[in-house]
Design a protein around this motif. Sequence first.
Motif, PDB file in Angstrom:
ATOM      1  N   HIS A 212      -7.809  -0.655   5.104  1.00  0.00           N
ATOM      2  CA  HIS A 212      -7.240  -0.075   3.886  1.00  0.00           C
ATOM      3  C   HIS A 212      -7.572  -0.953   2.676  1.00  0.00           C
TER       4      HIS A 212
ATOM      5  N   PHE B  21      -2.098  -5.181   2.304  1.00  0.00           N
ATOM      6  CA  PHE B  21      -2.185  -4.017   3.180  1.00  0.00           C
ATOM      7  C   PHE B  21      -1.937  -4.414   4.634  1.00  0.00           C
TER       8      PHE B  21
ATOM      9  N   GLY C 249       0.796  -1.217   0.000  1.00  0.00           N
ATOM     10  CA  GLY C 249       0.000   0.000   0.000  1.00  0.00           C
ATOM     11  C   GLY C 249       0.826   1.263   0.000  1.00  0.00           C
TER      12      GLY C 249
END
Length: 414
Positions: free
Chosen positions: A229, A224, A72
Amino acid sequence: MLSALFSVRSGMTTSIYKPSAEQLSRETPTKKVRKATKQAGRPPAELVRTLASRFIIVMLCIAVVLSTLAYGTVHYWALALFQLGAVAIVILWAVDAWRSRTLRFSRSSLQLPVIGLILLGLFQLLPLRSTAGAAEALSSAPVSSLSLDPYSTRLVIVHLCALLIYFAAALAFIDSPKRLRLVARVVTIFGFLLAIFGVIQSFTSSGKIYWLKELPQSVPFGPFYNRHHFAAYMEMALALPLGLLFSGAIESDKRPLYIFAVGMMGIALIMTGSRGGMISLAAEIVFLIVVMGGRGKESESSGEEKGKRAGRARSALMRAGLALALVLAIIGGAVLFGGEDALSRFVGTVNSDDPTTGRAHFWAMTLNIIRAHPVLGTGLGSYGLAFTEYDTHNGLFRLEQAHNDFGAVLRRAR
C-alpha cells in the motif's frame, strides 16, 4: 483525488504552466469581455472566490495528509473522520453556493464510474434473492438481498459517497492555476516527507508503525499496515511531480528540487520490495515518454518550422535522458540505502516455484466467483465471504481482497 488536480469545473482542464508575456498579449474576445466586466466592477460568477471555497481547498489538502497518516484510513475511527470531512465539505459547498449565488459543479465524466458503483451497490441491496427452503433450515432469517454481505455493502456505499464528494469538490473548486499549483505542491512535499519517514522507520524500527505499533502478521512500511500500500501511494504521489517535469511546467531553478523529491519517493518505493510497485513505476515512466513523444508528433504534423522540430526532438531526447537518469538514480539510491536486499525480492522471484506467492490461487478462485455470479456480482465488500465458498484449499487463508484490481471490479460488478 489526485486525478482531479488536472480537471476543473464544466469538465475543462487547467494547467500549471505559466504563459509568457507574448501569450498573455493575445487575448480572445471572451477574455476581453471578462476583463472589461471585471473593470466595470461586475466580475463573472466563475471568478468569485468565497471564504467557504478556500476552506474546501484546505479540507482537500488535509484529507490527502491525514487519511494517509491515520494508518491509510483502514480503521473505523479513521473512516468516520474521513466521512465527517466529506460532510463538512458539503456544508461549505452549500455556503459557497449561497454566498456566490452559483452552485459550482463539474460535468466531468470521470465521476461516472463512482456514481455507477454506488447505484450498483444500492441495487445489490434489494431483497431479490430467493430464500425458499432456507428459512426452515436456519435458526435466523437468511439473507434475501442480492449481496451476500449486505452490511459490508452498505459500508462500501457510504465510503464511495464520501469519495465522490471529495472528488467532485476537487473537480469543482480546483478551478484556477493558482489553486492547482497549491494542491500539487502539497502532494509533492507531503510525498517527499512521507518517503523520508518511511525510509527512516524501516532502518530504525522495522516491523513497527510510528516506532510503537508492532504488527507480527504483516510487513508494514511507513504509516501503512502493508508495504504494498505504501508502494502504491508513492507511485501515485511521484506521478504528479514527474509529469510536471516531463511536461516542462517547472521553472528551471526549481527542477532540481522536484527531481530530488521524485528520486526520494522512488527510492522509498523500491525499498518496500513491492514488485507491483516497481513494475508500475517503470510503466509510469514509459507512459510519460510515449505521451510526450506523441505531443511532439502532433506539433510536427501541424506545419511547424524545421528549427522548432529540431528543438522538439532535442526536448524528447532530454526527457528520455531524464527518465533514464531517474531510473538509474532511484535504483542506485535504493541499493545504497537498502543494500542488495532492496532488489533481492524482485530478482529472486524469477527462480521461485510460485512467483505470485499464492496469488495465482486467489485469482483462480476469483474467476470461479465471477463465473458463478456473472451479471450482478456478489455485492460490494463481500469478497471475504464469497471466497470461503469457492476456496479449494483448507481454508487457512482468509482474504478480504482479491489481490487483483481487475478481478475485484469484475467480481463486484458482474
